[in-house]
Write a protein that holds these residues in place. Structure first.
Motif, PDB file in Angstrom:
ATOM      1  N   GLN A   1       0.823  -1.199   0.000  1.00 53.30           N
ATOM      2  CA  GLN A   1       0.000   0.000   0.000  1.00 53.30           C
ATOM      3  C   GLN A   1       0.864   1.259   0.000  1.00 53.30           C
ATOM      4  O   GLN A   1       2.003   1.240   0.456  1.00 53.30           O
ATOM      5  CB  GLN A   1      -0.918   0.026   1.228  1.00 53.30           C
TER       6      GLN A   1
ATOM      7  N   PRO B   1       2.348   5.341  -5.499  1.00 54.25           N
ATOM      8  CA  PRO B   1       1.877   4.609  -6.678  1.00 54.25           C
ATOM      9  C   PRO B   1       2.795   4.775  -7.886  1.00 54.25           C
ATOM     10  O   PRO B   1       2.928   3.834  -8.676  1.00 54.25           O
ATOM     11  CB  PRO B   1       0.498   5.222  -6.938  1.00 54.25           C
TER      12      PRO B   1
ATOM     13  N   THR C   1       5.477   2.182  -8.833  1.00 52.75           N
ATOM     14  CA  THR C   1       5.103   0.919  -9.448  1.00 52.75           C
ATOM     15  C   THR C   1       5.899   0.701 -10.732  1.00 52.75           C
ATOM     16  O   THR C   1       5.879   1.529 -11.635  1.00 52.75           O
ATOM     17  CB  THR C   1       3.605   0.881  -9.749  1.00 52.75           C
TER      18      THR C   1
ATOM     19  N   THR D   1       4.441  -3.300  -6.996  1.00 53.60           N
ATOM     20  CA  THR D   1       3.170  -2.627  -7.225  1.00 53.60           C
ATOM     21  C   THR D   1       2.735  -1.911  -5.959  1.00 53.60           C
ATOM     22  O   THR D   1       2.638  -2.527  -4.896  1.00 53.60           O
ATOM     23  CB  THR D   1       2.087  -3.627  -7.651  1.00 53.60           C
TER      24      THR D   1
ATOM     25  N   SER E   1      -0.266   0.268  -4.314  1.00 56.24           N
ATOM     26  CA  SER E   1      -1.673   0.607  -4.453  1.00 56.24           C
ATOM     27  C   SER E   1      -2.001   1.880  -3.687  1.00 56.24           C
ATOM     28  O   SER E   1      -1.370   2.203  -2.676  1.00 56.24           O
ATOM     29  CB  SER E   1      -2.552  -0.538  -3.960  1.00 56.24           C
TER      30      SER E   1
END
Length: 118
Positions: free
Chosen positions: A13, A88, A91, A115, A117
């Motif tokens: 996250q 983000p 990523t 990744t 989020s």
């Protein structure tokens, strides 16, 4: 020839942390530094960080300064990338690379997906 094996990628996250590892093996005698690049979908591969085997001098892209830390274990021929305060826009597929004594990136890992989020 140098072989590079990466690990540590995954899903996290925004605001979280992740640590990537890269173990080097083979003919590493002439290796001067290890580093990380990344490539996001539709984007060119970009430099992230580099560390010299001798002296431990480090270099970072402006986009990751203050958030990412590259380190190394000389005895284990292993380099790490500690990624904090992830966004983000971080990523991407992250690639480990070797810089030889002539200043050229001559070997690469397979890449590991990171990744982040929202």
């Amino acid at each position: 020839q140098v072989q590079l094996v990466e690990s540590g990628g995954g899903l996290v996250q925004a605001g979280g942390s992740l640590r990537l590892s890269c173990a080097a093996s083979g003919r590493t005698f002439s290796s001067a530094a290890m580093g990380w690049f990344r490539q996001a979908p539709g984007k060119e591969r970009e430099f992230v960080a580099l560390i010299k085997w001798s002296g431990g001098y480090t270099y970072y892209a402006d986009s990751v300064k203050g958030r990412f830390t590259i380190s190394r274990d000389n005895a284990k021929n292993t380099v790490y990338l500690q990624m904090n305060s992830l966004k983000p826009e971080d990523t991407a597929v992250y690639y480990c690379t070797n810089e030889n004594s002539r200043g050229r990136y001559d070997y690469w890992g397979q890449g590991t997906q990171v990744t982040v989020s929202s």
